[in-house]
Enzyme design. Structure first.
Site, PDB file in Angstrom:
ATOM      1  N   ASN A 108      26.697  34.874   0.803  1.00 40.20           N
ATOM      2  CA  ASN A 108      25.705  34.219   1.428  1.00 40.20           C
ATOM      3  C   ASN A 108      24.760  34.738   2.360  1.00 40.20           C
ATOM      4  O   ASN A 108      24.941  35.938   2.643  1.00 40.20           O
ATOM      5  CB  ASN A 108      26.777  33.483   2.329  1.00 40.20           C
ATOM      6  CG  ASN A 108      25.948  32.282   3.387  1.00 40.20           C
ATOM      7  OD1 ASN A 108      25.111  31.621   2.799  1.00 40.20           O
ATOM      8  ND2 ASN A 108      26.288  32.217   4.717  1.00 40.20           N
ATOM      9  N   HIS A 110      22.687  34.541   5.938  1.00 33.33           N
ATOM     10  CA  HIS A 110      22.679  33.717   7.285  1.00 33.33           C
ATOM     11  C   HIS A 110      21.576  34.202   8.236  1.00 33.33           C
ATOM     12  O   HIS A 110      21.519  35.479   8.245  1.00 33.33           O
ATOM     13  CB  HIS A 110      24.160  34.011   7.820  1.00 33.33           C
ATOM     14  CG  HIS A 110      24.343  33.298   9.099  1.00 33.33           C
ATOM     15  ND1 HIS A 110      24.293  32.056   9.330  1.00 33.33           N
ATOM     16  CD2 HIS A 110      24.441  33.702  10.348  1.00 33.33           C
ATOM     17  CE1 HIS A 110      24.705  31.807  10.443  1.00 33.33           C
ATOM     18  NE2 HIS A 110      24.329  32.525  11.387  1.00 33.33           N
ATOM     19  N   SER A 137      21.759  38.455   7.655  1.00 37.34           N
ATOM     20  CA  SER A 137      22.818  39.097   7.152  1.00 37.34           C
ATOM     21  C   SER A 137      23.062  38.414   5.835  1.00 37.34           C
ATOM     22  O   SER A 137      23.264  37.255   5.737  1.00 37.34           O
ATOM     23  CB  SER A 137      24.071  38.850   7.967  1.00 37.34           C
ATOM     24  OG  SER A 137      23.688  39.623   9.326  1.00 37.34           O
ATOM     25  N   ASP A 146      30.747  31.747   8.048  1.00 41.11           N
ATOM     26  CA  ASP A 146      29.723  32.815   8.271  1.00 41.11           C
ATOM     27  C   ASP A 146      30.406  34.081   8.610  1.00 41.11           C
ATOM     28  O   ASP A 146      29.981  34.781   9.810  1.00 41.11           O
ATOM     29  CB  ASP A 146      28.524  32.421   9.596  1.00 41.11           C
ATOM     30  CG  ASP A 146      27.737  31.445   8.894  1.00 41.11           C
ATOM     31  OD1 ASP A 146      27.508  31.278   7.826  1.00 41.11           O
ATOM     32  OD2 ASP A 146      27.632  30.446   9.905  1.00 41.11           O
TER      33      ASP A 146
END
Ligand code: GRF
Length: 212
Positions: A108, A110, A137, A146
């Site tokens: 992911n 973020h 990140s 997250d």
């Protein structure tokens, strides 16, 4: 053989675009095999179609539960023979069992320097907190939101004159470098997970140097 990647999106898809652009390079170790959106008619779907990548709309609203929605996405990804999953502005919480099914193979991006500013409105919160460095990140996805081992981070300065929008634009520019880099490192097998840390076998260990 290039690794196959499924990208989950919900919106404008500028990070998807960065991945599509990077994947055009014959030397890039991964190809985008499928783009799934939970929202119909988002711009990300147009970007995928323009790049000749298959798309599927799986509207979360059509499912009775998170479990059944996630199972439909999981089936689509597995049918497409996907090796890795990238979340790129995908705005749904994922179930533990979906996440565990892609453990070590789902990443992911973020818009903050994690573990600071998990969740939403990161740029506004960074300005309010008075931090001098902010950034983005890319991390492996774990059931906690997250969270998860960090692969790549890029930092930008926070200027006294910044609004959330100007700061977001500066961070986004770095997102578009950090995400393809993280996918490349993962697809090349350069990432080893050691507890909560990812060890990245690359110069700089996965950090991007502050550009300004
Ligand atoms: C990006 O800021 C990303 O970090 C966050 O959602 C936003 C998605 O933007 N997870 P885009 O759809 O990739 O343009």
């Amino acid at each position: 053989m290039k690794k196959k990647v499924g990208v989950l999106v919900s919106g404008r898809g500028s990070n998807l675009q960065a991945l599509l652009d990077a994947a055009k390079d014959p030397a890039f170790p991964a190809e985008i095999a499928l783009v799934i959106s939970n929202i119909p008619d988002v711009f990300a779907l147009e970007r995928a179609a323009k790049a000749g990548v298959p798309t599927q709309v799986i509207p979360h609203k059509g499912f009775p539960s998170r479990e059944t929605f996630d199972a439909a996405m999981d089936a689509a990804l597995r049918d497409a023979g996907v090796d890795f999953v990238c979340l790129a502005g995908f705005m749904r919480l994922l179930t533990k069992s979906f996440v565990e099914g892609w453990q070590g193979r789902m990443i992911n991006i973020h818009p903050s320097l994690l573990p600071s500013f998990k969740g939403l409105h990161t740029h506004e919160r960074a300005i309010e907190a008075g931090v001098k460095l902010h950034g983005c990140s890319v991390h492996l996805v774990t059931p906690e939101l997250d969270d998860g081992p960090l692969l790549v981070q890029a930092a930008v300065p926070v200027l006294a004159t910044d609004t959330p929008d100007t700061l977001a634009a500066r961070v986004l520019e770095q997102e578009h470098k950090a995400y393809p880099l993280a996918l490349k490192l993962l697809a090349e097998g350069k990432v080893t997970v050691d507890g909560v840390r990812a060890v990245v076998d690359a110069p700089g260990g996965g950090a991007l140097v502050n550009p300004q």
